[in-house]
Design a protein around this motif. Structure first.
Motif, PDB file in Angstrom:
ATOM      1  N   PHE A   1     -17.152  -0.424  -6.808  1.00 26.89           N
ATOM      2  CA  PHE A   1     -16.831  -0.456  -5.384  1.00 26.89           C
ATOM      3  C   PHE A   1     -18.100  -0.162  -4.592  1.00 26.89           C
ATOM      4  O   PHE A   1     -18.769   0.850  -4.802  1.00 26.89           O
ATOM      5  CB  PHE A   1     -15.755   0.579  -5.060  1.00 26.89           C
ATOM      6  CG  PHE A   1     -15.532   0.750  -3.572  1.00 26.89           C
ATOM      7  CD1 PHE A   1     -14.953  -0.263  -2.834  1.00 26.89           C
ATOM      8  CD2 PHE A   1     -15.927   1.907  -2.924  1.00 26.89           C
ATOM      9  CE1 PHE A   1     -14.753  -0.122  -1.474  1.00 26.89           C
ATOM     10  CE2 PHE A   1     -15.736   2.061  -1.566  1.00 26.89           C
ATOM     11  CZ  PHE A   1     -15.145   1.040  -0.839  1.00 26.89           C
TER      12      PHE A   1
ATOM     13  N   TRP B   1     -10.564  -7.895  -5.244  1.00 24.47           N
ATOM     14  CA  TRP B   1     -10.909  -6.540  -4.794  1.00 24.47           C
ATOM     15  C   TRP B   1      -9.961  -5.545  -5.451  1.00 24.47           C
ATOM     16  O   TRP B   1      -8.808  -5.874  -5.719  1.00 24.47           O
ATOM     17  CB  TRP B   1     -10.773  -6.468  -3.275  1.00 24.47           C
ATOM     18  CG  TRP B   1     -11.404  -5.260  -2.638  1.00 24.47           C
ATOM     19  CD1 TRP B   1     -10.785  -4.120  -2.254  1.00 24.47           C
ATOM     20  CD2 TRP B   1     -12.780  -5.104  -2.305  1.00 24.47           C
ATOM     21  NE1 TRP B   1     -11.680  -3.246  -1.700  1.00 24.47           N
ATOM     22  CE2 TRP B   1     -12.930  -3.828  -1.726  1.00 24.47           C
ATOM     23  CE3 TRP B   1     -13.911  -5.916  -2.457  1.00 24.47           C
ATOM     24  CZ2 TRP B   1     -14.148  -3.337  -1.278  1.00 24.47           C
ATOM     25  CZ3 TRP B   1     -15.125  -5.435  -2.008  1.00 24.47           C
ATOM     26  CH2 TRP B   1     -15.241  -4.164  -1.433  1.00 24.47           C
ATOM     27  N   ARG B   2     -10.468  -4.357  -5.698  1.00 24.81           N
ATOM     28  CA  ARG B   2      -9.634  -3.283  -6.235  1.00 24.81           C
ATOM     29  C   ARG B   2      -9.106  -2.457  -5.070  1.00 24.81           C
ATOM     30  O   ARG B   2      -9.868  -1.806  -4.345  1.00 24.81           O
ATOM     31  CB  ARG B   2     -10.433  -2.397  -7.181  1.00 24.81           C
ATOM     32  CG  ARG B   2     -10.756  -3.069  -8.492  1.00 24.81           C
ATOM     33  CD  ARG B   2      -9.553  -3.177  -9.394  1.00 24.81           C
ATOM     34  NE  ARG B   2      -9.257  -1.931 -10.074  1.00 24.81           N
ATOM     35  CZ  ARG B   2      -8.170  -1.701 -10.768  1.00 24.81           C
ATOM     36  NH1 ARG B   2      -7.237  -2.642 -10.863  1.00 24.81           N
ATOM     37  NH2 ARG B   2      -7.974  -0.544 -11.368  1.00 24.81           N
ATOM     38  N   ALA B   3      -7.785  -2.521  -4.854  1.00 25.11           N
ATOM     39  CA  ALA B   3      -7.145  -1.783  -3.764  1.00 25.11           C
ATOM     40  C   ALA B   3      -6.546  -0.484  -4.295  1.00 25.11           C
ATOM     41  O   ALA B   3      -6.382  -0.302  -5.510  1.00 25.11           O
ATOM     42  CB  ALA B   3      -6.064  -2.639  -3.114  1.00 25.11           C
ATOM     43  N   ARG B   4      -6.214   0.421  -3.349  1.00 19.26           N
ATOM     44  CA  ARG B   4      -5.653   1.709  -3.740  1.00 19.26           C
ATOM     45  C   ARG B   4      -4.333   1.931  -3.023  1.00 19.26           C
ATOM     46  O   ARG B   4      -4.230   1.782  -1.801  1.00 19.26           O
ATOM     47  CB  ARG B   4      -6.624   2.845  -3.406  1.00 19.26           C
ATOM     48  CG  ARG B   4      -6.091   4.227  -3.807  1.00 19.26           C
ATOM     49  CD  ARG B   4      -7.158   5.295  -3.653  1.00 19.26           C
ATOM     50  NE  ARG B   4      -7.616   5.389  -2.282  1.00 19.26           N
ATOM     51  CZ  ARG B   4      -8.740   6.000  -1.904  1.00 19.26           C
ATOM     52  NH1 ARG B   4      -9.529   6.514  -2.828  1.00 19.26           N
ATOM     53  NH2 ARG B   4      -9.090   6.064  -0.643  1.00 19.26           N
TER      54      ARG B   4
ATOM     55  N   ASN C   1     -11.844   3.779  -5.253  1.00 18.68           N
ATOM     56  CA  ASN C   1     -13.182   4.333  -5.444  1.00 18.68           C
ATOM     57  C   ASN C   1     -13.492   4.359  -6.935  1.00 18.68           C
ATOM     58  O   ASN C   1     -13.465   5.391  -7.590  1.00 18.68           O
ATOM     59  CB  ASN C   1     -13.260   5.743  -4.844  1.00 18.68           C
ATOM     60  CG  ASN C   1     -14.678   6.289  -4.845  1.00 18.68           C
ATOM     61  OD1 ASN C   1     -15.630   5.531  -5.043  1.00 18.68           O
ATOM     62  ND2 ASN C   1     -14.812   7.581  -4.651  1.00 18.68           N
TER      63      ASN C   1
ATOM     64  N   SER D   1      -9.363   1.094  -0.383  1.00 16.34           N
ATOM     65  CA  SER D   1     -10.084   0.528  -1.519  1.00 16.34           C
ATOM     66  C   SER D   1     -10.189   1.563  -2.616  1.00 16.34           C
ATOM     67  O   SER D   1     -10.314   2.762  -2.353  1.00 16.34           O
ATOM     68  CB  SER D   1     -11.486   0.070  -1.096  1.00 16.34           C
ATOM     69  OG  SER D   1     -11.409  -0.893  -0.057  1.00 16.34           O
TER      70      SER D   1
ATOM     71  N   TRP E   1      -5.320  -4.726  -8.489  1.00 14.11           N
ATOM     72  CA  TRP E   1      -6.155  -5.856  -8.095  1.00 14.11           C
ATOM     73  C   TRP E   1      -5.471  -6.679  -7.001  1.00 14.11           C
ATOM     74  O   TRP E   1      -4.274  -6.914  -7.053  1.00 14.11           O
ATOM     75  CB  TRP E   1      -6.412  -6.770  -9.291  1.00 14.11           C
ATOM     76  CG  TRP E   1      -7.480  -6.273 -10.222  1.00 14.11           C
ATOM     77  CD1 TRP E   1      -7.299  -5.645 -11.410  1.00 14.11           C
ATOM     78  CD2 TRP E   1      -8.898  -6.376 -10.023  1.00 14.11           C
ATOM     79  NE1 TRP E   1      -8.502  -5.335 -11.976  1.00 14.11           N
ATOM     80  CE2 TRP E   1      -9.514  -5.776 -11.153  1.00 14.11           C
ATOM     81  CE3 TRP E   1      -9.709  -6.894  -9.023  1.00 14.11           C
ATOM     82  CZ2 TRP E   1     -10.895  -5.697 -11.289  1.00 14.11           C
ATOM     83  CZ3 TRP E   1     -11.084  -6.819  -9.161  1.00 14.11           C
ATOM     84  CH2 TRP E   1     -11.664  -6.224 -10.277  1.00 14.11           C
TER      85      TRP E   1
ATOM     86  N   VAL F   1     -10.778   0.834   5.900  1.00 16.18           N
ATOM     87  CA  VAL F   1     -10.857  -0.059   4.750  1.00 16.18           C
ATOM     88  C   VAL F   1     -11.273   0.720   3.506  1.00 16.18           C
ATOM     89  O   VAL F   1     -10.798   0.452   2.397  1.00 16.18           O
ATOM     90  CB  VAL F   1     -11.841  -1.210   5.030  1.00 16.18           C
ATOM     91  CG1 VAL F   1     -12.022  -2.089   3.799  1.00 16.18           C
ATOM     92  CG2 VAL F   1     -11.350  -2.048   6.199  1.00 16.18           C
ATOM     93  N   ASP F   2     -12.154   1.726   3.688  1.00 12.66           N
ATOM     94  CA  ASP F   2     -12.584   2.541   2.545  1.00 12.66           C
ATOM     95  C   ASP F   2     -11.400   3.267   1.922  1.00 12.66           C
ATOM     96  O   ASP F   2     -11.294   3.378   0.691  1.00 12.66           O
ATOM     97  CB  ASP F   2     -13.628   3.568   2.978  1.00 12.66           C
ATOM     98  CG  ASP F   2     -14.946   2.899   3.342  1.00 12.66           C
ATOM     99  OD1 ASP F   2     -15.070   1.681   3.118  1.00 12.66           O
ATOM    100  OD2 ASP F   2     -15.840   3.593   3.849  1.00 12.66           O
TER     101      ASP F   2
ATOM    102  N   GLN G   1     -18.866  -4.515   1.137  1.00 13.35           N
ATOM    103  CA  GLN G   1     -17.763  -4.693   2.079  1.00 13.35           C
ATOM    104  C   GLN G   1     -18.296  -5.038   3.469  1.00 13.35           C
ATOM    105  O   GLN G   1     -17.795  -5.953   4.136  1.00 13.35           O
ATOM    106  CB  GLN G   1     -16.943  -3.410   2.125  1.00 13.35           C
ATOM    107  CG  GLN G   1     -15.923  -3.372   3.241  1.00 13.35           C
ATOM    108  CD  GLN G   1     -15.476  -1.951   3.534  1.00 13.35           C
ATOM    109  OE1 GLN G   1     -15.378  -1.141   2.632  1.00 13.35           O
ATOM    110  NE2 GLN G   1     -15.232  -1.667   4.784  1.00 13.35           N
TER     111      GLN G   1
ATOM    112  N   TYR H   1       0.804  -1.221   0.000  1.00 11.61           N
ATOM    113  CA  TYR H   1       0.000   0.000   0.000  1.00 11.61           C
ATOM    114  C   TYR H   1       0.840   1.275   0.000  1.00 11.61           C
ATOM    115  O   TYR H   1       0.305   2.362  -0.235  1.00 11.61           O
ATOM    116  CB  TYR H   1      -0.939   0.013   1.203  1.00 11.61           C
ATOM    117  CG  TYR H   1      -2.116  -0.917   1.043  1.00 11.61           C
ATOM    118  CD1 TYR H   1      -3.222  -0.553   0.280  1.00 11.61           C
ATOM    119  CD2 TYR H   1      -2.122  -2.176   1.636  1.00 11.61           C
ATOM    120  CE1 TYR H   1      -4.309  -1.402   0.128  1.00 11.61           C
ATOM    121  CE2 TYR H   1      -3.203  -3.037   1.484  1.00 11.61           C
ATOM    122  CZ  TYR H   1      -4.293  -2.644   0.731  1.00 11.61           C
ATOM    123  OH  TYR H   1      -5.363  -3.485   0.575  1.00 11.61           O
TER     124      TYR H   1
END
Length: 675
Positions: free
Chosen positions: A232, A254-257, A228, A226, A265, A222-223, A237, A210
């Motif tokens: 999403f 899941w699409r992470a940021r 956006n 993730s 991904w 968590v938001d 969630q 991350y």
């Protein structure tokens, strides 16, 4: 005051006894209660002694003199193998029992407390047991001071904490091992409190994934971790967390940021767990961005493959042996005229209903299919098959089949292709018809070439005899004219005679070179082992002495260097290159020529280098053309055939030649021949 003496005596007696009784009772009470209190105290002391003997705590008292002699110690010190009497008698000093690595710290610590306080403190150190081993003690000490503040006694309660320290050390080691494993796991791991939904743990892989450090990561929701993006859904969630809270183990994508904002991904694994009495959500994350990109690329590739199959008229098929499942590509349905909505045909139907089993390789196809249906290995096949007339009229296909291959799950599959070659088949038939006519044409051309070769031989004979005969006559008459009438000729006449003889000599040389050039292709090659240095020396000996007289020729060739080639061809190459080098370096003050040879793999390179007039690299290709000259014949005589002859000879021997030069700095010719 009593008149009766007897009564008085009686009263006096009673009074005496009463006094004695009261005194005796008083004395009894004075003795009884102290004795009773003493008995109770003795009993309490015995009870306390028993408790102390069973207690893990050892009570001890030290004097403040050097060595800290023991003035009291509870009997249970014997459990450590120490002699209580020896300690109380001064035979063993307590300070001598403390570990050498701990004694200085303890002495300093005690001195500090005596001088500055506080009077209650705790120390941990090692003490030698009776069997020579070391035990860890927790020493809870307090000091007794007199009215002047001077310490008069040192009291302590000693507790063996060896097992506790070992357990604490093991716990620390276990935590360190857990942290090392936790931080070195390749997958990112997050721990989330199921009640507060706050992150309470993260490993190094999560920090790297991350882009946050641990403290920053634990402060994220968590938001915030993730992406956006469309798709999403915070509600999804929450639902996933609720399912995990109920004990389900969930795996999803899941699409992470990342911290820098870019999305990627991940494959998430959610599982509720309990760690140190806390219910936590264990989240394991694996970065699958590369896999998703590969899947996307694979999808694009499959689409391209489908398009390529459509354009190429190629269909493919696959058969899973154990499951007896058949798969056709979209293009194969069209090639064989089968409606995809009817489902994929079975292998048995594929083997029976689409190809003419009597035409071309039909019988081999049928045999291979029978082997495959039986679960055998028909081996790789490449067959030419004709479609049944009810499938496609006059359609031909190239059929391929590979050897069965094992999948990772242990099952075996066979792959193959079906390529329409109807147009190729028609062209092949036309080609056969054309070849029939071509064979006749080739025979006619061969006969014509043979006739031309005979004419060329006749021409060569005519050149060598018919053309040379008049030249010999001209040369003879010019010699007679010069010898018999030379004195009668004037200066200009003598020049004419000289020019005639020179022209005749040049004509002889030109005819000889042309004959050599024309015969080069027709001469049969004979391969023999050649000692290269010896051949170069032989060529040099055959050359005119006056040509070699002024030049220094250096041979840098290993005497044992050999190659297998045509000796006459190699000699011709060497002779022309050496004559060329000698001719164009003759005008130098110190003509110098070097001949080198070296091997490289399957080739042998011969280099002839001179310090002559050189040439401009713009003409490096022209110098090998016949009759091409870069200098005037009056200055450097020659026919312009020599280097053309060299190139033709090199080509016949399967080699190559190249030239390098600079005007006024000499030239280098490098010939590479197969060994």
């Amino acid at each position: 005051m009593v008149d009766d003496v007897a009564m008085l005596a009686l009263l006096q007696t009673f009074k005496g006894w009463a006094y004695v009784g009261v005194t005796a009772a008083g004395l009894f009470l004075l003795v009884y209660y102290p004795l009773r209190a003493r008995a109770r105290a003795s009993h309490e002391a015995r009870r306390l002694t028993g408790i102390m003997e069973r207690s893990p705590v050892v009570a001890i008292e030290w004097a403040t003199t050097p060595g800290w002699p023991v003035t009291f110690v509870s009997p249970n010190i014997g459990r450590w193998g120490l002699d209580r009497r020896a300690l109380l008698g001064g035979e063993v000093r307590y300070a001598d029992l403390i570990h050498p690595d701990d004694i200085d710290r303890i002495v300093t610590d005690v001195a500090t407390h005596i001088d500055q306080g506080p009077d209650r403190y705790t120390q941990i150190y090692r003490l030698r047991g009776g069997e020579g081993g070391w035990i860890w003690l927790e020493d809870r000490t307090w000091l007794t001071r007199d009215e002047g503040g001077r310490v008069t006694r040192i009291h302590g309660l000693l507790l063996d904490v060896t097992e506790r320290l070992r357990a604490e050390r093991d716990l620390r080691d276990s935590e360190a091992r857990f942290r090392a494993i936790f931080d070195n796991v390749q997958e990112a791991i997050l721990l989330q409190d199921l009640d507060s939904e706050h992150l309470v743990g993260a490993n190094a892989a999560a920090e790297q994934m991350y882009g946050y450090d641990r403290s920053e990561l634990l402060g994220c929701s968590v938001d915030e971790l993730s992406a956006n993006e469309p798709g999403f859904d915070p509600a999804r969630q929450k639902a996933l967390m609720e399912r995990a809270r109920r004990g389900e183990q969930l795996v999803f994508e899941w699409r992470a940021r990342h911290r820098d904002g870019h999305a990627f991904w991940v494959e998430a694994n959610l599982q509720a767990t309990e760690i140190s009495g806390e219910r936590l959500l264990l989240v394991t994350l694996r970065n699958i961005e590369a896999r998703k990109q590969a899947e996307s690329a694979l999808a694009r590739q499959l689409d391209r493959l489908s398009q390529a199959e459509r354009h190429a008229g190629l269909g493919s098929w696959e058969y899973l042996l154990e499951a007896r499942e058949m798969w056709w590509s979209d293009r194969l349905y069209g090639l064989l005229g089968w409606d995809a909505h009817r489902g994929t045909p079975t292998l048995e139907r594929f083997a029976r209903d689409f190809f003419d089993l009597e035409a071309e390789d039909g019988p081999r196809f049928a045999a291979a299919m029978e082997t495959l249906i039986a679960g055998g290995n028909p081996g790789p096949q490449r067959l030419l098959l004709k479609a049944r007339s009810e499938v496609r009229e006059a359609a031909w296909f190239s059929f391929t089949m590979e050897t069965p291959v094992a999948r990772p799950d242990g099952l075996h599959y066979v792959q193959g292709t079906v390529l329409e070659v109807s147009e190729l088949k028609r062209n092949e038939q036309a080609l056969r018809e054309l070849n029939t006519t071509l064979e006749q044409r080739v025979n006619e051309r061969t006969a014509a070439l043979q006739a031309l070769n005979q004419e060329l031989e006749s021409f060569s004979y005519a050149v060598s005899h018919d053309l040379k005969a008049p030249l010999r006559g001209i040369e003879g008459y010019s010699q007679l004219l010069e010898s018999d009438y030379g004195e009668q000729l004037e200066g200009e006449g003598k020049v004419f005679i000289h020019n005639i003889r020179t022209g005749v000599a040049q004509m002889h040389e030109l005819i000889s070179d042309l004959l050599a050039y024309s015969r080069m292709e027709r001469r049969a090659l004979e391969e023999h082992e050649i000692r290269l240095r010896a051949l170069v020396e032989e060529v040099l000996e055959s050359m005119a002495p006056d040509l070699l007289g002024r030049a220094e020729v250096v041979l840098d060739i290993d005497p044992d260097l050999r190659l297998v080639s045509d000796p006459d061809g190699v000699a011709l190459i060497l002779r022309n290159l050496l004559e060329n080098a000698l001719k164009f370096s003759a005008e130098r003050e110190h003509p110098h020529i070097t001949v080198q040879a070296e091997t490289g793999g399957a080739t042998l390179a011969i280099t002839v280098r001179d310090n002559g007039i050189g040439f401009d690299m713009a003409f490096q290709d022209r110098i090998f053309d016949i009759f091409q000259r870069l200098n005037r014949a009056e200055v450097y005589p020659g026919t312009g055939v020599g280097l053309a002859l060299v190139r033709r000879a090199v080509n016949r021997l399967g080699g190559r030649i190249r030239a390098e030069g600079k005007p006024g700095e000499g030239a280098v010719f490098r010939v590479e021949l197969p060994r």
